[in-house]
Design an enzyme around this catalytic site. Sequence first.
Site, PDB file in Angstrom:
ATOM      1  N   ARG A 123     -13.800  50.879 -40.801  1.00 15.25           N
ATOM      2  CA  ARG A 123     -13.061  51.545 -41.960  1.00 15.25           C
ATOM      3  C   ARG A 123     -12.708  53.081 -41.762  1.00 15.25           C
ATOM      4  NH1 ARG A 123     -13.456  49.574 -48.206  1.00 15.25           N
ATOM      5  NH2 ARG A 123     -15.088  51.116 -48.541  1.00 15.25           N
ATOM      6  N   ARG A 156     -15.910  57.357 -44.420  1.00 11.79           N
ATOM      7  CA  ARG A 156     -16.205  57.617 -45.805  1.00 11.79           C
ATOM      8  C   ARG A 156     -17.905  58.016 -45.908  1.00 11.79           C
ATOM      9  NH1 ARG A 156     -14.085  53.552 -50.446  1.00 11.79           N
ATOM     10  NH2 ARG A 156     -16.349  53.508 -50.764  1.00 11.79           N
TER      11      ARG A 156
HETATM   12  P1  ADP Z   1     -16.015  49.562 -52.302  1.00 11.47           P
HETATM   13  O1  ADP Z   1     -15.295  48.598 -53.081  1.00 11.47           O
HETATM   14  O2  ADP Z   1     -15.509  49.704 -50.907  1.00 11.47           O
HETATM   15  O3  ADP Z   1     -17.305  49.569 -52.510  1.00 11.47           O
HETATM   16  P2  ADP Z   1     -15.072  51.885 -54.083  1.00 11.47           P
HETATM   17  O4  ADP Z   1     -14.156  52.709 -53.758  1.00 11.47           O
HETATM   18  O5  ADP Z   1     -14.413  50.621 -54.999  1.00 11.47           O
HETATM   19  O6  ADP Z   1     -15.691  51.126 -52.923  1.00 11.47           O
HETATM   20  O7  ADP Z   1     -16.274  52.407 -54.835  1.00 11.47           O
HETATM   21  C1  ADP Z   1     -17.137  53.440 -54.351  1.00 11.47           C
HETATM   22  C2  ADP Z   1     -18.284  53.876 -55.358  1.00 11.47           C
HETATM   23  O8  ADP Z   1     -17.725  54.401 -56.496  1.00 11.47           O
HETATM   24  C3  ADP Z   1     -19.062  52.784 -55.596  1.00 11.47           C
HETATM   25  O9  ADP Z   1     -20.381  52.497 -54.468  1.00 11.47           O
HETATM   26  C4  ADP Z   1     -19.816  53.232 -56.912  1.00 11.47           C
HETATM   27  O10 ADP Z   1     -20.651  54.478 -56.748  1.00 11.47           O
HETATM   28  C5  ADP Z   1     -18.618  54.058 -57.613  1.00 11.47           C
HETATM   29  N1  ADP Z   1     -17.871  53.118 -58.437  1.00 11.47           N
HETATM   30  C6  ADP Z   1     -16.604  52.564 -58.169  1.00 11.47           C
HETATM   31  N2  ADP Z   1     -16.371  51.752 -59.269  1.00 11.47           N
HETATM   32  C7  ADP Z   1     -17.266  51.463 -60.257  1.00 11.47           C
HETATM   33  C8  ADP Z   1     -17.839  50.794 -61.121  1.00 11.47           C
HETATM   34  N3  ADP Z   1     -16.980  49.992 -61.670  1.00 11.47           N
HETATM   35  N4  ADP Z   1     -18.936  51.027 -61.794  1.00 11.47           N
HETATM   36  C9  ADP Z   1     -19.704  51.779 -61.191  1.00 11.47           C
HETATM   37  N5  ADP Z   1     -19.458  52.382 -60.105  1.00 11.47           N
HETATM   38  C10 ADP Z   1     -18.397  52.434 -59.645  1.00 11.47           C
END
Ligand code: ADP
Length: 212
Positions: A123, A156
Amino acid sequence: MKLILLGAPGAGKGTQAEIISEKLGIPTISTGNIIREAVKAETEMGKQAKAYMDAGQLVPDQVVIGIIRDRLAQDDCKNGFILDGFPRTIPQAQALDEMGVAIDRVIEIHVSDDQIVQRMSGRRVCPSCGASYHLEYKKPEKEGVCNHCGAALVIRKDDSPEVVQERLQVYHAQTEPLKEYYQKTGKLRVVQGQEQVADTTALTLQALEDEA
Ligand code: ADP
Ligand code: ZN
């Protein structure tokens, strides 16, 4: 269409969200992207969220619930939206229900843990606009460069193998219970994540059609 995309980190939710968003003309709301923007802009919320994110932990429910409440109140959400990465815990799902948001469909994109770990290593993301790519499955037009803004792609911080393991554990412990939550409402459909992005899209669109 008010759609929730569920799935482990790296299952391809974001990629599918982008494609379906364009097809249906409704916005994608990615809490991950919104939080990363806040981290980059060094807002108060961003500063608080950064440590959780870097460690592969979830940002506290109250913070993300607030983000979603504000975002859903905006005009472009009137005709529907795709939630990518929210809800991720039962309290977040309950908060969404309490906001009176009537979800039409929940789709889980299922990918095994082994595949997740393998996929995550490929990624790459754009540090400038947040677009994401994959060395094998979603190559940028020009190697190492963002299609949208021309910035150099990076890995990332939370895509490192150790943090990916932590994120997977968090997913199984805190997010997977949402499958049962939405199973009970009859809204859940499971799509098996395919090697080719377009194949997963076809299955996802199919799962949208047989609306209950
Ligand atoms: P992925 O789906 O690849 O894990 P995201 O970009 O959706 O990555 O999320 C990255 C980080 O952002 C998560 O590991 C968390 O720390 C935070 N995060 C994103 N969405 C949420 C959520 N709905 N609740 C809590 N933390 C969140
Ligand atoms: Zn970019």
